[in-house]
Design an enzyme around this catalytic site. Structure first.
Site, PDB file in Angstrom:
ATOM      1  N   LYS A  83      -7.799  -2.502   2.522  1.00  0.00           N
ATOM      2  CA  LYS A  83      -7.193  -1.181   2.391  1.00  0.00           C
ATOM      3  C   LYS A  83      -8.324  -0.205   2.133  1.00  0.00           C
ATOM      4  O   LYS A  83      -9.407  -0.593   1.680  1.00  0.00           O
ATOM      5  CB  LYS A  83      -6.227  -1.179   1.206  1.00  0.00           C
ATOM      6  CG  LYS A  83      -5.233  -0.049   1.219  1.00  0.00           C
ATOM      7  CD  LYS A  83      -3.927  -0.452   1.860  1.00  0.00           C
ATOM      8  CE  LYS A  83      -2.929   0.673   1.826  1.00  0.00           C
ATOM      9  NZ  LYS A  83      -1.622   0.278   2.344  1.00  0.00           N
ATOM     10  N   GLY A 183      17.415   6.625  -0.162  1.00  0.00           N
ATOM     11  CA  GLY A 183      16.360   7.197   0.678  1.00  0.00           C
ATOM     12  C   GLY A 183      16.721   7.103   2.148  1.00  0.00           C
ATOM     13  O   GLY A 183      16.723   6.002   2.725  1.00  0.00           O
ATOM     14  N   LYS A 186      12.608   7.905   7.289  1.00  0.00           N
ATOM     15  CA  LYS A 186      12.391   7.262   8.594  1.00  0.00           C
ATOM     16  C   LYS A 186      12.981   5.854   8.616  1.00  0.00           C
ATOM     17  O   LYS A 186      13.700   5.487   9.532  1.00  0.00           O
ATOM     18  CB  LYS A 186      10.885   7.227   8.898  1.00  0.00           C
ATOM     19  CG  LYS A 186      10.283   8.617   9.083  1.00  0.00           C
ATOM     20  CD  LYS A 186       8.838   8.569   9.531  1.00  0.00           C
ATOM     21  CE  LYS A 186       7.875   8.099   8.470  1.00  0.00           C
ATOM     22  NZ  LYS A 186       7.750   8.979   7.291  1.00  0.00           N
ATOM     23  N   VAL A 187      12.680   5.058   7.588  1.00  0.00           N
ATOM     24  CA  VAL A 187      13.152   3.676   7.571  1.00  0.00           C
ATOM     25  C   VAL A 187      14.644   3.617   7.219  1.00  0.00           C
ATOM     26  O   VAL A 187      15.424   2.917   7.882  1.00  0.00           O
ATOM     27  CB  VAL A 187      12.344   2.822   6.565  1.00  0.00           C
ATOM     28  CG1 VAL A 187      12.870   1.389   6.536  1.00  0.00           C
ATOM     29  CG2 VAL A 187      10.868   2.828   6.912  1.00  0.00           C
ATOM     30  N   GLY A 188      15.028   4.348   6.178  1.00  0.00           N
ATOM     31  CA  GLY A 188      16.412   4.309   5.700  1.00  0.00           C
ATOM     32  C   GLY A 188      17.416   4.613   6.805  1.00  0.00           C
ATOM     33  O   GLY A 188      18.464   3.982   6.900  1.00  0.00           O
TER      34      GLY A 188
END
Ligand SMILES: NC(=O)c1ccc[n+]([C@@H]2O[C@H](COP(=O)([O-])OP(=O)(O)OC[C@H]3O[C@@H](n4cnc5c(N)ncnc54)[C@H](O)[C@@H]3O)[C@@H](O)[C@H]2O)c1
Length: 360
Positions: A83, A183, A186-188
């Protein structure tokens, strides 16, 4: 905390390599952390964040790069964990020159580290970084990349949730279950679609009025609640944290009525020990880094030349991995988070060891 490992230093982080990069003209101050390359080149995003201090930036990169090694190992990838952090306010200092300077430092590692998006960096930034290095993924479709990773992240979360449902209720479906999604980003949003297709009842919340409008317009059957506190206390079977980290803490766990927690958010456990609180309450927690690996599976696939169907197939296997972890947790008598760590460490050791077989 020390990076260098010594036999009598349990505090040492055990990282392979930590690289400090500076370019005074552009204001670039970056740290690249490589935790492990046992399984292959280290892959993990670049976080661009205004840390309070150099120590805070270093602590974050050490923590995040270690987490990526475990996540990539369990995702079945031939990639190690790394990372990077860029220390500074992206609103103030992000520029083409700074990103390209950073790209040159990534290139200088000759492929030991592949970067991608994280908090504060976007697909467009990866396109800029790619002008200086081959070792970048998560680029835009126009530049040969895979684009939006939230599609497969949501698909993977849904697969992990199916495995958790099977473990608790005997069948790998959310049909007839009430799922609370915190939430609707985008994913939710993609996750809500999969849940409704599967026959689940969805209850959701978001702090952003636009996200709530999206739900009202697109899926009027979704019940919207005021906030996460109301969602946690609601009569739900599954809780899916899909907003920020730290969703599970000393206040939320006792209030939770769900039997399963499976969601996209990173670092859902607010502190070590929360996994035990969940287990003591009989709540099955599908570890976040296992079920949200669809995004990293997607960017890893891009390294080979992106193929959506192949990447989706790999993300679908999150169902099998989650199942295996839940079984191991039962047989070892440990929380799933501990079982997941054990499985990741086993794969890093078993597959990493193969490199000791000399080839030429
Ligand atoms: N996008 C990916 O591919 C990916 C991959 C792995 C993990 N994740 C993690 O999943 C989570 C969601 O990612 P995303 O890409 O959908 O982010 P996003 O920013 O698009 O969505 C987050 C949503 O959560 C809402 N939110 C923020 N605080 C809230 C609160 N207190 N209560 C209710 N809603 C709140 C925001 O308004 C937003 O709509 C993040 O934790 C992210 O780190 C994302």
């Amino acid at each position: 905390m020390g990076v260098f490992a010594t036999t009598d230093d349990p505090e040492s982080t055990g990282h392979e390599q930590v690289v400090f990069c500076q370019d005074k003209q552009t204001g670039l101050k970056a740290i690249i952390g490589i935790y492990s390359t046992a399984l292959g080149p280290a892959l993990g995003g670049t976080r661009f964040y205004p840390y309070d201090s150099e120590e805070a930036a270093l602590a974050d990169v050490l923590d995040l790069s270690r987490g990526m090694a475990y996540k990539n190992a369990l995702a079945g990838l031939d990639l190690g964990g790394g990372k990077a952090v860029i220390w500074g306010d992206p609103e103030q200092i992000k520029s083409e020159a700074l990103l390209r300077a950073y790209g040159r430092f990534v290139e200088s590692l000759s492929g030991r580290y592949y970067t991608a998006c994280d908090v504060g960096t976007y697909v467009a930034d990866m396109d800029v970084i790619a002008r200086e290095t081959r070792y970048v993924t998560g680029r835009s479709v126009e530049h040969g990349g895979a684009g939006d990773s939230s599609i497969l992240t949501a698909w993977g979360v849904f697969q992990g949730m199916r495995a958790a449902a099977e473990h608790v209720w005997g069948v790998p479906t959310l049909h007839g279950k009430r799922v609370g999604v915190a939430g609707l980003g985008k994913v939710g949003r993609y996750l809500v679609g999969h849940l409704l297709d599967d026959g689940a009842e969805v209850v959701a919340t978001d702090v952003n009025p636009r996200a709530l409008d999206w739900a009202r317009t697109t899926h009027p059957q979704v019940t919207l609640l005021d906030d996460v506190t109301a969602l946690v206390a609601a009569d739900i079977d599954v809780y899916a944290p899909c907003a920020l980290g730290g969703a599970l803490d000393d206040d939320t766990v006792p209030a939770l009525r769900a039997k399963v927690v499976a969601g996209a958010a990173n670092n859902q456990l607010a502190h070590p020990g929360v996994e035990k609180l969940l287990a003591d309450r009989g709540i099955l927690y599908a570890p976040d880094y296992v079920v949200n690996a669809g995004g990293v599976i997607q960017v890893a696939d891009e390294i080979e030349g992106f193929d959506f169907d192949r990447a989706k197939l790999r993300a679908t296997r999150i169902y099998d991995t989650t199942r295996e972890i839940l079984r191991l947790a039962d047989s070892d008598g440990v929380p799933p988070a501990v079982a997941a760590d054990r499985l990741a460490e086993r794969r890093m050791a078993e597959i990493g060891r193969l490199r000791t077989i000399h080839l030429r």
